[in-house]
Motif scaffolding. Structure first.
Motif, PDB file in Angstrom:
ATOM      1  N   ILE A 147       0.775  -1.079   0.016  1.00 35.92           N
ATOM      2  CA  ILE A 147      -0.095  -0.068  -0.049  1.00 35.92           C
ATOM      3  C   ILE A 147       1.084   1.322   0.028  1.00 35.92           C
ATOM      4  N   LEU A 148       0.684   2.207  -1.069  1.00 36.46           N
ATOM      5  CA  LEU A 148       1.635   3.358  -1.152  1.00 36.46           C
ATOM      6  C   LEU A 148       0.728   4.441  -0.715  1.00 36.46           C
ATOM      7  N   LEU A 149       1.144   5.029   0.470  1.00 36.30           N
ATOM      8  CA  LEU A 149       0.188   5.935   1.139  1.00 36.30           C
ATOM      9  C   LEU A 149       0.360   7.285   0.360  1.00 36.30           C
ATOM     10  N   GLY A 150       1.204   7.622  -0.222  1.00 39.41           N
ATOM     11  CA  GLY A 150       1.449   8.735  -1.207  1.00 39.41           C
ATOM     12  C   GLY A 150       1.440  10.060  -0.411  1.00 39.41           C
ATOM     13  N   PHE A 151       0.490  10.869  -0.637  1.00 39.11           N
ATOM     14  CA  PHE A 151       0.370  12.176  -0.016  1.00 39.11           C
ATOM     15  C   PHE A 151      -1.091  12.078   0.682  1.00 39.11           C
ATOM     16  N   PRO A 152      -1.341  11.653   1.899  1.00 33.99           N
ATOM     17  CA  PRO A 152      -2.483  11.611   2.659  1.00 33.99           C
ATOM     18  C   PRO A 152      -3.240  13.046   2.659  1.00 33.99           C
ATOM     19  N   CYS A 153      -4.424  12.943   2.156  1.00 38.21           N
ATOM     20  CA  CYS A 153      -5.261  14.132   2.370  1.00 38.21           C
ATOM     21  C   CYS A 153      -6.888  13.801   2.078  1.00 38.21           C
ATOM     22  N   PRO A 154      -7.810  14.739   1.954  1.00 35.09           N
ATOM     23  CA  PRO A 154      -9.117  14.355   1.746  1.00 35.09           C
ATOM     24  C   PRO A 154      -9.211  14.270   0.096  1.00 35.09           C
ATOM     25  N   LYS A 155     -10.357  13.495  -0.219  1.00 30.42           N
ATOM     26  CA  LYS A 155     -10.662  13.441  -1.523  1.00 30.42           C
ATOM     27  C   LYS A 155     -10.373  14.368  -2.538  1.00 30.42           C
ATOM     28  N   GLU A 156     -10.976  15.611  -1.934  1.00 29.88           N
ATOM     29  CA  GLU A 156     -10.747  16.780  -2.903  1.00 29.88           C
ATOM     30  C   GLU A 156      -9.135  17.244  -3.078  1.00 29.88           C
ATOM     31  N   GLY A 157      -8.474  17.004  -2.061  1.00 26.51           N
ATOM     32  CA  GLY A 157      -6.954  17.410  -1.962  1.00 26.51           C
ATOM     33  C   GLY A 157      -6.419  16.446  -3.002  1.00 26.51           C
ATOM     34  N   GLN A 158      -6.811  15.119  -3.092  1.00 23.31           N
ATOM     35  CA  GLN A 158      -6.240  13.873  -4.029  1.00 23.31           C
ATOM     36  C   GLN A 158      -6.585  14.427  -5.453  1.00 23.31           C
ATOM     37  N   ILE A 159      -7.776  14.911  -5.803  1.00 22.95           N
ATOM     38  CA  ILE A 159      -8.151  15.537  -7.040  1.00 22.95           C
ATOM     39  C   ILE A 159      -7.374  16.536  -7.533  1.00 22.95           C
ATOM     40  N   LEU A 160      -7.232  17.553  -6.601  1.00 21.32           N
ATOM     41  CA  LEU A 160      -6.471  18.643  -6.975  1.00 21.32           C
ATOM     42  C   LEU A 160      -5.009  18.414  -7.286  1.00 21.32           C
ATOM     43  N   LEU A 161      -4.425  17.327  -6.396  1.00 19.94           N
ATOM     44  CA  LEU A 161      -3.136  16.756  -6.774  1.00 19.94           C
ATOM     45  C   LEU A 161      -2.991  16.165  -8.054  1.00 19.94           C
ATOM     46  N   PHE A 162      -3.969  15.258  -8.422  1.00 19.21           N
ATOM     47  CA  PHE A 162      -3.843  14.634  -9.476  1.00 19.21           C
ATOM     48  C   PHE A 162      -3.888  15.449 -10.822  1.00 19.21           C
ATOM     49  N   VAL A 163      -4.932  16.729 -10.656  1.00 23.74           N
ATOM     50  CA  VAL A 163      -4.625  17.743 -11.803  1.00 23.74           C
ATOM     51  C   VAL A 163      -3.357  18.367 -12.174  1.00 23.74           C
ATOM     52  N   LEU A 164      -2.910  18.976 -10.704  1.00 19.73           N
ATOM     53  CA  LEU A 164      -1.579  19.517 -10.572  1.00 19.73           C
ATOM     54  C   LEU A 164      -0.428  18.538 -11.318  1.00 19.73           C
ATOM     55  N   PHE A 165      -0.224  17.326 -10.813  1.00 18.56           N
ATOM     56  CA  PHE A 165       0.644  16.611 -11.372  1.00 18.56           C
ATOM     57  C   PHE A 165       0.678  16.030 -12.814  1.00 18.56           C
ATOM     58  N   SER A 166      -0.543  16.101 -13.256  1.00 16.28           N
ATOM     59  CA  SER A 166      -0.970  15.686 -14.643  1.00 16.28           C
ATOM     60  C   SER A 166      -0.493  16.866 -15.550  1.00 16.28           C
ATOM     61  N   VAL A 167      -0.669  18.114 -15.154  1.00 15.00           N
ATOM     62  CA  VAL A 167       0.005  19.174 -16.020  1.00 15.00           C
ATOM     63  C   VAL A 167       1.306  19.345 -15.745  1.00 15.00           C
ATOM     64  N   VAL A 168       1.923  18.970 -14.630  1.00 17.12           N
ATOM     65  CA  VAL A 168       3.550  18.979 -14.606  1.00 17.12           C
ATOM     66  C   VAL A 168       4.117  17.811 -15.555  1.00 17.12           C
ATOM     67  N   TYR A 169       3.450  16.676 -15.547  1.00 19.56           N
ATOM     68  CA  TYR A 169       3.627  15.418 -16.299  1.00 19.56           C
ATOM     69  C   TYR A 169       3.682  15.942 -17.894  1.00 19.56           C
ATOM     70  N   LEU A 170       2.580  16.509 -18.282  1.00 21.64           N
ATOM     71  CA  LEU A 170       2.382  16.630 -19.854  1.00 21.64           C
ATOM     72  C   LEU A 170       3.352  17.922 -20.280  1.00 21.64           C
ATOM     73  N   LEU A 171       3.637  18.873 -19.287  1.00 20.79           N
ATOM     74  CA  LEU A 171       4.741  19.768 -19.720  1.00 20.79           C
ATOM     75  C   LEU A 171       6.065  19.441 -19.550  1.00 20.79           C
ATOM     76  N   THR A 172       6.325  18.258 -18.723  1.00 16.58           N
ATOM     77  CA  THR A 172       7.420  17.498 -18.731  1.00 16.58           C
ATOM     78  C   THR A 172       7.835  16.843 -20.006  1.00 16.58           C
ATOM     79  N   LEU A 173       6.854  16.220 -20.468  1.00 20.47           N
ATOM     80  CA  LEU A 173       6.833  15.416 -21.791  1.00 20.47           C
ATOM     81  C   LEU A 173       7.124  16.340 -22.950  1.00 20.47           C
TER      82      LEU A 173
END
Length: 316
Positions: free
Chosen positions: A22-48
């Motif tokens: 089980i990878l705990l990752g960055f524990p936070c509420p569901k809204e925070g997880q979605i926000l992090l998902f959007v943030l890192f998706s943008v970072v990943y696309l910019l990196t590519l």
């Protein structure tokens, strides 16, 4: 918050047979997880996009078909795979309720992440060697750094990088893991994994420390010695314009070296403890996700030839 989440994962573990971790990752509420998902998706696309642009610019512009830019294009190709070894799984983890990663998935990520990181260490050393030859031996550079040697150096970096941690990772994967199987990280890292083994493995921990030390220190010392010699040669250049060009060319590489080695050495060559899990995540995040995003910007902004090639390629 963190404790309750850990308890919830313990219940998941106890109520079902987990064949992985089980990878705990960055524990936070569901809204925070979605926000992090959007943030890192943008970072990943910019990196590519950023690294892909450098590869395309070098391939497209004939003037950039020199060892320095061929190495840079290969480095950008490496960065794409390096960030891909962690971010897609991290994104899936943000949207997952269980945060479970399979045993094979964990060790595949472990192997590729460390192999690509090792390859980056060797690439940075080879790029320093190329700059040393170009600035300290300018008249002999075309005969010394041939296309054949450049190809051999690139292949050597990839082969050495993927062999460096192969045996210890295979040995760790054969160990027995007990307890909760909860990894307080966003990726499969040796520290948390070795902490979950049924019996302590001090020999493996020591061996891992030694090979990590050698991997980081030997290329880093070589890079530093190369740039001391480069600096001495640059200061002998009679024209201010020549000095400025050499400083700009080497400055970008030194900036990348400082960002990568600085953060990795903090992570793997300094003593760590369990209460520092948050700091370990942040440091790992910086060198595994941050540097692949920043590096193309550093190289393109500080290099006029690369800047012109990118502008032409992008039609600007």
């Amino acid at each position: 918050m963190h404790t309750s989440r850990a308890h919830r994962h313990m219940k998941i573990y106890n109520s079902s047979i987990i064949s992985g971790f089980i990878l705990l990752g960055f524990p936070c509420p569901k809204e925070g997880q979605i926000l992090l998902f959007v943030l890192f998706s943008v970072v990943y696309l910019l990196t590519l996009m950023n690294n892909g642009s450098i590869i395309c610019a070098v391939s497209w512009d004939q003037r950039l078909h020199t060892p320095m830019y061929i190495l840079l294009a290969n480095f950008s190709f490496l960065e794409i795979w390096y960030v891909t070894s962690t971010v897609p799984n991290m994104l899936a983890n943000f949207l997952s309720d269980t945060k479970i990663i399979s045993f094979s998935g964990c060790f595949l990520q472990f192997y590729f992440f460390f192999s690509l990181g090792s390859t980056e260490c060797f690439f940075l050393a080879v790029m320093a060697f190329d700059r040393y030859l170009a600035i300290c031996w300018p008249l002999h550079y075309p005969t010394l750094m041939t296309g054949c040697l450049c190809t051999k150096l690139v292949v050597s970096c990839w082969v050495l990088g993927f062999l460096w941690f192969l045996i210890p990772i295979i040995i760790i994967s054969q160990m027995s893991f007990c307890g909760s199987r909860i990894i307080d990280h966003f990726l499969c890292d040796p520290g948390p994994l070795l902490a979950l083994t049924c019996t302590r493995a001090p020999v493996m921990e020591f061996f891992w420390t030694i090979i990590s030390f050698l991997l980081l220190c030997i290329p880093f010392l070589y890079i530093m010695v190369s740039y001391v010699l480069v600096l001495r040669a640059v200061l002998r250049v009679p024209s201010a314009a020549g000095q400025r060009k050499a400083f700009f060319t080497c400055g970008s590489h030194l900036a990348v070296v400082s960002l990568f080695y600085g953060s990795v050495m903090v992570m793997y060559l300094s003593p760590t403890s369990e209460h520092e899990a948050g700091m370990q995540k942040l440091v790992t995040l910086f060198y595994s996700v941050g540097t692949p995003l920043i590096n193309p910007v550093i190289y393109s902004l500080r290099n006029k030839d690369m800047k012109h090639a990118l502008q032409k390629f992008l039609g600007l």
